[in-house]
Design an enzyme around this catalytic site. Structure first.
Site, mmCIF file in Angstrom:
data_model
loop_
_atom_site.group_PDB
_atom_site.id
_atom_site.type_symbol
_atom_site.label_atom_id
_atom_site.label_comp_id
_atom_site.label_asym_id
_atom_site.label_seq_id
_atom_site.Cartn_x
_atom_site.Cartn_y
_atom_site.Cartn_z
ATOM 1 N N LEU A 13 36.349 27.324 16.790
ATOM 2 C CA LEU A 13 36.297 28.276 15.866
ATOM 3 C C LEU A 13 34.991 27.698 14.805
ATOM 4 O O LEU A 13 34.232 28.557 14.459
ATOM 5 C CB LEU A 13 37.416 28.585 14.920
ATOM 6 C CG LEU A 13 38.579 29.117 15.390
ATOM 7 C CD1 LEU A 13 39.913 29.362 14.668
ATOM 8 C CD2 LEU A 13 38.095 30.181 16.293
ATOM 9 N N ASP A 56 32.622 12.588 9.324
ATOM 10 C CA ASP A 56 34.385 12.759 9.405
ATOM 11 C C ASP A 56 34.713 13.074 8.192
ATOM 12 O O ASP A 56 34.621 12.454 7.168
ATOM 13 C CB ASP A 56 35.034 11.464 9.903
ATOM 14 C CG ASP A 56 36.172 11.330 10.489
ATOM 15 O OD1 ASP A 56 36.913 11.875 9.653
ATOM 16 O OD2 ASP A 56 36.728 11.074 11.525
ATOM 17 N N ASN A 84 36.948 24.142 8.141
ATOM 18 C CA ASN A 84 37.550 24.760 9.357
ATOM 19 C C ASN A 84 38.080 23.361 9.957
ATOM 20 O O ASN A 84 39.003 23.781 10.888
ATOM 21 C CB ASN A 84 36.453 24.998 10.209
ATOM 22 C CG ASN A 84 36.718 25.369 11.643
ATOM 23 O OD1 ASN A 84 37.595 26.232 11.940
ATOM 24 N ND2 ASN A 84 36.231 24.226 12.410
ATOM 25 N N TYR A 164 51.927 19.464 11.951
ATOM 26 C CA TYR A 164 50.651 20.121 11.667
ATOM 27 C C TYR A 164 51.140 21.422 10.729
ATOM 28 O O TYR A 164 50.355 21.699 9.590
ATOM 29 C CB TYR A 164 50.265 20.836 13.070
ATOM 30 C CG TYR A 164 49.289 22.061 13.019
ATOM 31 C CD1 TYR A 164 48.039 21.578 12.830
ATOM 32 C CD2 TYR A 164 49.636 23.361 13.332
ATOM 33 C CE1 TYR A 164 47.026 22.696 12.598
ATOM 34 C CE2 TYR A 164 48.853 24.251 13.219
ATOM 35 C CZ TYR A 164 47.461 23.882 13.155
ATOM 36 O OH TYR A 164 46.544 25.148 12.654
ATOM 37 N N LYS A 168 49.295 22.152 6.696
ATOM 38 C CA LYS A 168 48.657 23.148 6.548
ATOM 39 C C LYS A 168 49.526 23.946 5.220
ATOM 40 O O LYS A 168 48.586 24.525 4.485
ATOM 41 C CB LYS A 168 48.673 24.369 7.619
ATOM 42 C CG LYS A 168 47.764 23.699 8.667
ATOM 43 C CD LYS A 168 46.202 23.799 8.379
ATOM 44 C CE LYS A 168 45.235 23.548 9.583
ATOM 45 N NZ LYS A 168 43.851 23.727 9.439
ATOM 46 N N VAL A 197 43.973 32.339 18.295
ATOM 47 C CA VAL A 197 42.944 32.386 18.979
ATOM 48 C C VAL A 197 42.845 31.356 20.206
ATOM 49 O O VAL A 197 42.982 30.338 20.248
ATOM 50 C CB VAL A 197 41.614 32.105 17.838
ATOM 51 C CG1 VAL A 197 40.418 32.294 18.449
ATOM 52 C CG2 VAL A 197 42.001 32.642 16.581
ATOM 53 N N THR A 199 41.369 28.826 21.883
ATOM 54 C CA THR A 199 40.488 27.674 21.790
ATOM 55 C C THR A 199 41.087 26.478 22.385
ATOM 56 O O THR A 199 42.231 26.583 22.873
ATOM 57 C CB THR A 199 40.139 27.328 20.313
ATOM 58 O OG1 THR A 199 41.309 26.852 19.790
ATOM 59 C CG2 THR A 199 39.416 28.503 19.533
#
Ligand SMILES: NC(=O)c1ccc[n+]([C@@H]2O[C@H](COP(=O)([O-])OP(=O)(O)OC[C@H]3O[C@@H](n4cnc5c(N)ncnc54)[C@H](OP(=O)(O)O)[C@@H]3O)[C@@H](O)[C@H]2O)c1
Length: 267
Positions: A13, A56, A84, A164, A168, A197, A199
């Site tokens: 993305l 980074d 992102n 994860y 978030k 999406v 990816t």
């Protein structure tokens, strides 16, 4: 000339953000990557209004140098920061929190996800804030995910990918804290989910049977809540939608956690 910083711009993305933003010659885009030498797809864009900068997001010194590099070109300003970059840990996302092989592996996964997805984004935001303050747009969009939304998690029954999702969810809270602090300074902070999406992070180019099964489980859960869901959208569609949501976001809704549709419809 509106200026943008996009982190994690080497692929997925991030690359598509740079592609779409860079296609308007009036924009100036800073594509932050971990390794300039291996950012082949980004280099191949070869646009004079796209600058590739190395950092980074867990490395504070590298971020400070990146901000200096941006500042030199823009005269000390930045309009929009797009956080992102993320660690989408590929090896344990099909595990529940009590199914890790051992505590050390679980802790590492939790720490690494939190380090990149929450702390890294906070460092990036803090380091670019002085430039954003001097800019005229003052927007910070941080990429989150619908699977960090508590109600959706419960409704879909999606119990996997804990580290994860937890990282978030923490990011969403950080975004609301910034929004409150900068409420009267014309800033707009947003957590934004791109939808599901296609990816590498979601499913690799040549997925194993296990990967396909994993995504099927996730999609089965989503279909309970979104019966019309037909599958992942393209990066092109996701970024086009998110750029429009970011463009339309105002101070009044600063701190919100929105989807690519500009609401709480995550797919
Ligand atoms: N794809 C989806 O369906 C989906 C759904 C919900 C949310 N999201 C979110 O959307 C964003 C982009 O996702 P994606 O699918 O494009 O992911 P991706 O293909 O895994 O790309 C992640 C990007 O982040 C960079 N990155 C990772 N760790 C970094 C670090 N420590 N410092 C700097 N950059 C780092 C990677 O750089 P390298 O190339 O160096 O590894 C890469 O450019 C993420 O925030 C993700 O959580 C995606």
């Amino acid at each position: 000339m509106p200026s943008y910083v996009v982190t994690g711009a080497s692929r997925g993305l991030g690359l598509e953000f740079v592609q779409q933003l860079g296609s308007s010659p009036e924009n100036i885009v800073f594509a932050l990557v971990r390794n300039k030498k291996t950012a082949d797809k980004l280099i191949a864009l070869s646009r004079s209004n796209v600058h590739i900068v190395q950092a980074d997001i867990t490395d504070v010194n590298a971020l400070k140098l990146a901000a200096q590099e941006v500042s030199k070109i823009t005269g000390g300003k930045l309009d929009v920061l797009i956080n992102n970059a993320a660690l989408v840990e590929p090896n344990h996302r099909n595990l529940n929190l009590d199914e890790y092989p051992d505590e050390k592996t679980l802790e590492k996964d939790l720490f690494d996800s939190f380090h990149v997805n929450a702390i890294g984004v906070i460092h990036t935001t803090n380091i670019f804030l002085p430039l954003l303050r001097a800019g005229s747009v003052k927007k910070v969009a941080s990429l989150s995910t619908g699977i960090a939304d508590l109600d959706t998690t419960i409704a879909t029954g999606y119990s996997l990918a804990g580290p994860y999702c937890i990282s978030k969810a923490a990011l969403n809270m950080a975004v609301s804290k910034y929004a409150l602090k900068y409420k009267n300074d014309g800033f707009v902070f947003l957590s934004i989910s791109p939808g599901l999406v296609a990816t590498d992070a979601m499913v690799s180019e040549h997925p194993s049977d296990e990967e396909i099964a994993e995504v099927k489980d996730m999609i089965a859960g989503f279909t309970k809540v979104y019966p019309d869901f037909t599958g992942p959208i393209t990066a092109e569609e996701s970024i086009r939608s998110m750029l429009s949501v970011i463009d339309e976001a105002t101070v009044e809704t600063s701190g919100a956690f929105l989807s690519h549709k500009g609401n709480k419809e995550w797919l």
